[in-house]
Motif scaffolding. Structure first.
Motif, short mmCIF file in Angstrom:
data_model
loop_
_atom_site.label_atom_id
_atom_site.label_comp_id
_atom_site.label_asym_id
_atom_site.label_seq_id
_atom_site.Cartn_x
_atom_site.Cartn_y
_atom_site.Cartn_z
N ASP A 1 36.59 52.90 46.11
CA ASP A 1 35.13 52.85 46.01
C ASP A 1 34.65 51.98 44.88
O ASP A 1 33.49 51.67 44.78
CB ASP A 1 34.60 54.27 45.84
CG ASP A 1 35.24 54.94 44.67
OD1 ASP A 1 34.70 55.91 44.15
OD2 ASP A 1 36.33 54.48 44.26
N SER A 2 35.52 51.60 44.00
CA SER A 2 35.01 50.95 42.81
C SER A 2 35.89 49.77 42.43
O SER A 2 36.89 49.48 43.04
CB SER A 2 34.99 51.95 41.68
OG SER A 2 36.32 52.24 41.36
N ILE A 3 35.44 49.15 41.42
CA ILE A 3 36.18 48.03 40.90
C ILE A 3 37.45 48.51 40.24
O ILE A 3 38.45 47.86 40.22
CB ILE A 3 35.32 47.30 39.86
CG1 ILE A 3 33.97 46.99 40.45
CG2 ILE A 3 36.00 46.06 39.38
CD1 ILE A 3 32.96 46.55 39.43
N GLU A 4 37.32 49.66 39.71
CA GLU A 4 38.40 50.11 38.87
C GLU A 4 39.45 50.83 39.69
O GLU A 4 39.17 51.82 40.33
CB GLU A 4 37.83 51.06 37.84
CG GLU A 4 38.81 51.42 36.79
CD GLU A 4 38.19 52.41 35.85
OE1 GLU A 4 38.75 52.61 34.78
OE2 GLU A 4 37.15 52.97 36.21
N LEU B 1 41.98 52.96 39.14
CA LEU B 1 42.54 53.77 38.07
C LEU B 1 43.44 54.80 38.72
O LEU B 1 43.00 55.78 39.27
CB LEU B 1 41.40 54.46 37.33
CG LEU B 1 41.79 55.21 36.08
CD1 LEU B 1 42.19 54.25 35.00
CD2 LEU B 1 40.62 56.04 35.63
N SER C 1 35.51 44.56 28.42
CA SER C 1 36.15 44.98 29.66
C SER C 1 35.78 44.08 30.83
O SER C 1 36.46 44.06 31.84
CB SER C 1 35.75 46.41 29.98
OG SER C 1 34.36 46.48 30.13
N ARG C 2 34.70 43.34 30.67
CA ARG C 2 34.33 42.48 31.79
C ARG C 2 35.32 41.33 31.96
O ARG C 2 35.44 40.76 33.03
CB ARG C 2 32.94 41.91 31.52
CG ARG C 2 32.39 41.27 32.75
CD ARG C 2 30.94 40.93 32.67
NE ARG C 2 30.59 40.21 33.86
CZ ARG C 2 29.88 39.10 33.87
NH1 ARG C 2 29.41 38.60 32.76
NH2 ARG C 2 29.62 38.49 35.01
N ARG D 1 43.01 49.39 34.62
CA ARG D 1 41.60 49.22 34.89
C ARG D 1 41.38 47.76 35.21
O ARG D 1 41.64 46.89 34.39
CB ARG D 1 40.78 49.60 33.68
CG ARG D 1 39.53 50.37 34.00
CD ARG D 1 38.74 50.64 32.77
NE ARG D 1 38.54 49.42 32.02
CZ ARG D 1 37.71 48.45 32.41
NH1 ARG D 1 37.01 48.57 33.50
NH2 ARG D 1 37.58 47.38 31.69
#
Lengths: 927, 498
Positions: free
Chosen positions: A515-518, A520, A804-805, A818
């Motif tokens: 669902d996300s960029i990360e 993890l 973090s970007r 990440r």
């Protein structure tokens, strides 16, 4: 249970496994005779089997005026290399083919002795009885004390492979010419020095004689000369004549550069020397004077001696050694060049040819090859490690490591001029590739070791590898190969799932948070992997079991030291394995144990068969290779699919793969065959390497280890794909961890995926302990970062999260990553956790080939004119953009995030192409 | 991941499910307070902000990594200064100069990031920098750079050659501001007094000593006047150019405006007819540039805002520098003010604030600029540069809050009573919102200023001694391709398919 397969390996395989595999299935006419040396464990490609020496070497011989032909030294200077080979006899052979007429002396019509600057002669010679073929390079060196002032020498490259000598003649000739030129240059220098000394002596003698004569003259004014005086006068005259002769010789030797070296490409260093000499020569237009000044300035320490009239030629005198004949400096340089030659031509002919073609092709790709090809291995760590390894101090074979590491201009020169000398040769080589050559040749070297050497390796291994982590790593290879049989046989038994189902499961498992960029996700213990997933993916099993250390994290490289029971119990817990499989597994471990800890009580039983166990094991594995093949035919498409992923060529084109099943089958056959063979040998031989060839192999070892660690990383971490994607797409990956060695290891492994900016080192920082700054992210694309549990560490983490970007953060301690989400197909092919590749170097090559392919895509994308510029004025940017997108998607077949990888590489290509001079453009940080 | 971002679940619950339902007393209070102040331009547009703030754990709006609307995907770090870089000034289409506390001025190429020149001459930190481009008629085309420094000198540089044209060191005090009156071809230096110079660097005239604090800001207004901010006062001077009668220049004090309660921090021209000033305690006054009367007054930036429901926030907000107006920028319709940590959009027609972002940054906003495409850029002491877009508010349904994660500055303030979003139905037709579309993280310390190049992107300078050039990745990629093919063509390697 433990020893049973071992025994089987010695015997015929029918006894071991009758059911699935029947030997006489082949018709008689197709059967291939057994390799005669198979019993010794040699590989069928080894051509050295008949020869008395184990591998190629270089021999330097001299035709001594006192004792006749005699061998002087060999490169490598290792008695194991030439074994029982009769060097004396062979010296005679090679010296006898020197047809050159090196006449020095008084030619008719000349008053003084004349130096003949003869060309070297190059001969190929074969001795079928000895099984030896040689490229022989004759040269003459000057020695004032030698007969006719010359000493004939020869350098011979001796190989058991005739074709190698013949086909590499040009290259050999070029390389040996360089070595010879180096020797001769040094020799000329030394000879000139000798002449100067001699002249000084003569001058002194003349003065002494003169004064004596004067005294005598004064002593008797009677008008007649005593016989003594006449004798003195004669002596004086002969001294005068000798002086003139020597002056002439000196002039000749000094004039050599002008006559001979014109138009010849010489390395700057030599050039300097020559110019030095030349300038010396030019200043010595008045030889008497300048000889004096020269002597006083250059060799003030030399005190002239009185020369006895008859002392010049005496046979009881010890002849100068080769090192004395040439300048020591030049001599060591020559030795370096020779060992370079030895490295360069090491290995099988086909490998040499392939790598030459490889290099030639690589050179043509000058636009893209900077991205992933490493021209210069700049790895401080490796260098440091090499230094720490106690290399055998050997006078004759200078450790090439020191030569490479020390910033001696000479060595650099030798590499630099290497290019120039090769340029005339058919296949051009790049000077930058000098290093790489070693490595690549090394790879073949592994496959062409002969059995007896293999045993040596084992010996050495036992000595050397007890404390080294490398040997432990190697165990992984061995183990994995030994487990191969098990997993395959199992796969053929349990194939209930269709590959599609399995695949989808695998995917859903691996991308935990979609669902996300990360992404993890913690590193799953194997419990997370569904059982069916394991069962139907042989290498998945392999992965878990062949690397028992892997289960606890890449970190525990010591795991193999732990008793094998542990591994067994683990296996047992993972799945109910048949006992046969267990046993085969144990063998793998045992042989490891035997390698690493030969004296561990737990492994005493394996010590008995320790030395011999290796070849038979190999034998057995070869059979397993066939079995793999067989199980594939048993309609297990998924497993075949997987197993084929080891071959980039087939993997690329699935349709082709399916169509030519036979080809893939055979290749798999070969593959498994060689792997199993090589891995067992290579694992041992590679460990031996550092002690024998510290630096020549460092890069190859580096590659191998990097590949091995990368392989481990891929198998171990489900988030390997997004991590690699980060690297490929130019997003800085920070590897965060407490333990420096572990972090460094992983960084080194991952560095193979980092595209370079230019022809310098990769933008990789292996270890940083201070908080990172924006400049670091601009400069480095892969950073190993120390995790500190202190306020300072908090600052480090703060900086990390702040940026973090621009970064992906791989936390080794918590096993999290990440990073942006990756859904492409490129990285899964590049880094398949189910890959059947077992060896680090193989995997490295696989990665290289995949990346080369990627580069070509990036090249296409970058240099397609219509993709980037509007074809006509009215075309909007959107149209161009959509054309780009469709090209990337349809023509290049890139999916999702793969596009970004190619786009990033394209940007690098653009930057590189536009760079006027390297280093002027700033690296861009891309978000 | 979810753990890191402000939980979207909360957003949904508090935002949309009961929009008009229980009108919170807070809201009412807000309205009362607003009207209680008796100003027509009372604070009405908090809705967007409060909406966001109400639902978020952290008062600071954050944005994820995937900033699709943020064009700046490449950056170039430029390092040449050894101390805080405070000023950036554009020289021409592709060059800019940077100056700071290390006293050096560096001229850069904005396209390549190449360092072109370094101007050394000042011994102390630079306090003002301005360019004095020659007029078209002038034969000397070179661009002059004027720098004032704490060493009480002003140096005039040739911007093309790094030559020191002249150095003026007759100042009694540090020159804090410089301004050029192109129409009169003179320039003014403001310190404790105001001096007028011509292009040849002759001192034309000067005022008497004005104040010890000195002139903090200086702008030109019509009718040959300049307005100077001196402490709490605004002083209007008129320049008397030599005419037929007298050959002397003169500068006359015309009027003093004493309406500000506190020190004036910012002063800019809105248009030819008005200028705007902002003070330390959040007073925004728009003045008529012709008759110097007050057109509008706004000073309610923080006072009774509806979300002051927790003690904690009150404390936060009571800090006076939270409402000091550091910088202005404006376009035809709006004045954009950097107020404390927030951004406010003041509409000139409606004479009220139409949009705001109360905590646009974690720390004071130092500089803002309006881009042509309704975008606003702000930089702050917290080291970030943010891009905002001014959007017309369409509907009041709670917009999905941009999810972000890694709130490293999160206060952890748990605002559980969830302050019901304030919605003023009657005015929502005109209210706008500032949407965060990009967060440029790069500097590790306060970002002092930035400069926007239409063609080359954004340049930021910071107290971490660095200058960062932010580039539009897509455009740069296209430009690189263009150059690539140009080079190929030059080399004769380009073969176009027929």
């Amino acid at each position: 249970m433990i020893s049973a397969p071992d025994v089987v390996a010695f015997t015929k395989e029918e006894e071991y496994e009758e059911e699935p595999y029947n030997e006489p299935a082949l018709p008689e006419e197709y059967s291939v005779p057994l390799f005669p040396f198979a019993s010794q464990g040699a590989n069928p490609w080894s051509k050295l089997s008949g020869a008395k020496f184990s591998r190629d070497f270089i021999l330097i011989s001299e035709f001594s005026e006192q004792v006749g032909p005699q061998p002087l030294l060999t490169i490598p200077n290792d008695t194991k290399v030439f074994g029982t080979f009769d060097l004396n006899y062979f010296s005679l052979r090679i010296m006898s083919v020197d047809y050159q007429a090196s006449f020095v002396g008084h030619p008719p019509g000349s008053a003084y002795p004349k130096l003949n600057f003869v060309e070297d002669s190059k001969v190929v010679l074969g001795d079928s009885k000895e099984g030896a073929f040689a490229y022989v390079h004759h040269l003459t060196l000057y020695d004032l004390e030698a007969r006719g002032f010359v000493r004939p020498f020869c350098m011979a490259y001796i190989s058991a492979d005739q074709h190698k000598i013949m086909q590499q003649f040009q290259e050999l000739s070029a390389e040996f010419s360089r070595a010879s030129e180096c020797l001769k240059t040094g020799n000329r220098k030394a000879f000139a020095g000798e002449l100067e000394k001699k002249l000084k002596d003569l001058d002194y003698t003349r003065t002494v004689l003169h004064t004596e004569t004067e005294i005598q003259k004064k002593a008797n004014d009677k008008g007649f000369y005593s016989s003594q005086a006449i004798e003195k006068a004669n002596e004086l005259a002969s001294v005068e004549k000798s002086i003139i002769e020597h002056q002439d010789l000196l002039k000749q030797i000094r004039s050599y550069p002008h006559r001979k070296l014109k138009g010849r490409d010489l390395c700057p260093g030599e050039m300097e020397h020559i110019q030095d000499q030349a300038s010396q020569a030019s200043t010595t237009s008045n030889p008497d004077e300048s000889a004096d000044t020269d002597l006083y300035t250059c060799r003030p320490a030399y005190t002239p001696k009185l020369i006895k009239a008859k002392s010049t030629k005496c046979f009881d005198k010890k002849l100068k050694t080769l090192e004395e004949l040439c300048d020591t400096e030049y001599f060591t340089q020559t030795l370096a060049q020779l060992s370079h030659i030895e490295h360069m031509f090491r290995g099988d002919l086909c490998y040499l040819l392939t790598s030459q073609i490889d290099r030639a092709l690589l050179k043509q790709q000058h636009i893209t090859n900077f991205l992933f090809e490493d021209f210069v291995e700049v790895d401080d760590r490796m260098v440091g490690k090499q230094e720490s390894i106690p290399s055998k101090p050997s006078q004759d074979r200078p450790p090439s490591s020191s030569l490479e590491e020390c910033p001696i201009p000479k060595v650099l020169i030798s590499v630099g001029s290497y290019k120039s000398s090769v340029e005339s040769v058919l296949i051009k080589m790049e000077q930058e590739l000098g290093d790489e050559e070693y490595k690549e040749v090394e790879v073949t070297e592994l496959s062409s070791v002969d059995p007896q050497e293999n045993l040596d390796y084992l010996d050495m291994d036992m000595k050397g590898s007890i404390s080294s982590g490398e040997s432990i790593e190697v165990l992984g290879t061995e183990k994995s190969t030994s487990v191969l049989s098990k997993s395959d046989s199992q796969a053929s038994l349990t194939v209930p799932l269709s590959p599609q189902v399995v695949r989808s499961k695998a995917v859903s498992h691996r991308t935990i948070s979609e669902d996300s960029i990360e992404v993890l996700s913690t590193c799953p213990s194997e419990a997370l992997i569904p059982d069916d997933f394991k069962a139907s993916y042989p290498s998945a099993i392999n992965e878990e079991e062949s690397y028992p250390d892997g289960n606890e994290g890449a970190i525990h490289f010591q795991a193999s030291i732990s008793p094998p029971e542990l591994g067994e119990s683990e296996e047992g817990s993972v799945e109910n394995t048949p006992s046969q499989i267990d046993s085969s597994c144990c063998i793998g471990k045992e042989s490891d144990g035997q390698l690493v800890l030969p004296s561990t009580p737990a492994h005493t039983h394996s010590d008995e068969d320790g030395v011999v166990s290796s070849p038979p094991q190999r034998h057995r594995q070869k059979d397993q290779g066939f079995r793999v093949d067989f199980s594939m035919e048993n309609a297990n498409p998924s497993s075949r699919d997987n197993s084929c992923e080891g071959f980039p060529a087939y993997e690329l084109d699935p349709s082709h793969l399916l169509a030519s099943r036979d080809i893939s089958k055979t290749s798999l056959d070969n593959y498994s065959d060689t792997t199993s063979y090589v891995s067992s040998v290579a694992s041992t031989s590679s460990d031996r390497i550092p002690s024998a060839y510290p630096a020549g192999l460092s890069s190859d070892r580096h590659k191998k280890r990097a590949g091995q660690n990368a392989l481990k990383f891929i198998r171990q971490y489900p988030f390997a794909h997004p991590a690699i994607y980060s690297l490929l797409s130019g997003r800085t990956l920070v590897v965060l961890g407490e333990d420096e060695t572990i972090v460094r290891k992983l960084v080194t492994a991952l560095a193979i995926f980092v595209p370079s900016y230019g022809c310098y080192a990769k933008p990789v920082k292996h270890w940083a302990s201070s908080p990172l700054h924006i400049m670091d992210f601009q400069k480095w694309k892969l950073i190993g970062l120390q995790r500190v549990a202190s306020p300072a560490g908090a600052g480090t983490l703060h900086a990390l999260s702040r940026y973090s970007r621009y970064t992906s953060i791989l936390d080794l301690d918590n096993k999290t990553l990440r990073c942006p989400l990756y859904r492409g197909t490129l990285v899964p092919r590049l880094a398949d956790h189910r890959t059947q590749i077992k060896r680090g170097s193989t995997y490295y090559l696989h990665v290289q080939s995949m990346l080369t392919q990627l580069c070509s895509k990036a090249f296409l994308y970058t240099f397609c004119h219509h993709l980037h510029l509007p074809t006509h004025d009215k075309e909007t940017e959107e149209l161009v953009a959509s054309r780009q997108a469709s090209f990337l998607k349809l023509t290049l077949g890139l999916v999702n995030e793969d596009v970004r990888v190619v786009q990033y590489l394209a940007e690098l290509l653009k930057l590189h192409y536009m760079q006027e001079s390297p280093g002027t453009s700033h690296p861009m940080l891309r978000c | 991941m979810k753990a890191h971002c402000s939980s979207p679940g909360e957003t949904g619950e508090t935002g949309s499910p009961h929009p008009p339902g229980p009108r919170s007393p807070l809201h009412q209070k807000h309205l009362d307070l607003g009207s209680g102040l008796g100003r027509s331009s009372s604070w009405t547009c908090c809705s967007s902000s409060s909406q966001i703030m109400g639902v978020r754990k952290s008062p600071l709006q954050t944005i994820g990594e995937e900033q699709t609307q943020n064009p700046y995907t490449e950056l170039l770090v430029l390092k040449a200064h050894h101390d805080i870089v405070r000023f950036l000034v554009q020289l021409d289409d592709y060059r800019f100069a940077s100056a700071g506390d290390d006293g050096i001025v560096v001229v850069w190429n904005a396209q390549t990031g190449e360092k072109l020149l370094e101007l050394n001459g000042h011994t102390q930190k630079i306090t003002a920098i301005i360019t004095f481009s020659s007029l078209g008629s002038c034969e000397e085309k070179n661009q002059l750079i004027l720098t004032a420094s704490a060493d009480r000198t002003v140096i005039v540089w040739d911007g093309d050659t790094a030559r020191q044209v002249q150095r003026i060191s007759c100042f009694q005090s540090t020159v804090k501001c410089l301004t050029v009156l192109q129409r009169l071809d003179v320039w003014l230096s403001g310190g404790n007094d105001l001096c007028v110079w011509n292009r040849k660097l002759d001192l034309l005239c000067k005022t008497s000593h004005l104040s010890d604090t000195g002139i903090s800001a200086l702008v030109e207004i019509p009718k040959k006047c300049v307005v100077a901010a001196v402490g709490k006062e605004l002083i209007i001077f008129r320049l008397v150019a030599p005419t037929g009668g007298s050959l002397e220049w003169d500068i006359l004090e015309v009027k003093r405006l004493l309406d500000h309660q506190d020190n004036i921090l910012s002063l800019i021209n809105v248009n030819d007819l008005s200028f705007v000033t902002g003070s330390h305690i959040g007073e925004l006054i728009i003045w008529d540039a012709l008759d110097w009367t007050m057109q509008a007054y706004e000073r309610n930036f923080w006072d009774p805002s509806p979300q002051l429901d927790t003690q904690q926030e009150i404390k936060l907000c009571q800090k006076s520098n939270d409402i000091s107006i550091h910088h202005f920028t404006c376009d035809e319709e709006n004045v954009f003010a950097a107020v404390g940590r927030g951004l406010y959009v003041y509409n000139l027609q409606m004479k009220r604030v139409i949009a705001c972002q109360k905590t646009a940054h974690d720390s004071n906003v130092l500089h803002i600029a309006k881009l042509p495409n309704r975008q606003l850029i702000s930089c702050s002491e917290d080291g970030s540069v943010r891009i905002w877009e001014l959007r017309e508010k369409q509907q009041l349904a709670a917009e999905p809050v941009p999810t972000g994660f890694f709130n490293m500055w999160g206060f952890g303030r748990v605002n559980k009573q969830a302050s019901q979003p304030v919605k003023k139905q009657q005015e929502n037709a005109t209210s706008c919102s500032l949407e965060l579309i990009g967060d440029l993280i790069g500097h590790s310390s306060s970002v002092e200023m930035f400069l926007y190049f239409e063609d080359h992107g954004l340049v930021t300078c910071s107290a971490d001694h660095l200058i960062i050039l932010w580039k539009n990745g897509e455009r740069e990629s296209g430009l690189r391709s263009l150059r690539l093919f140009q080079k190929l063509e030059e080399n004769g390697d380009l073969y176009l398919a027929v």
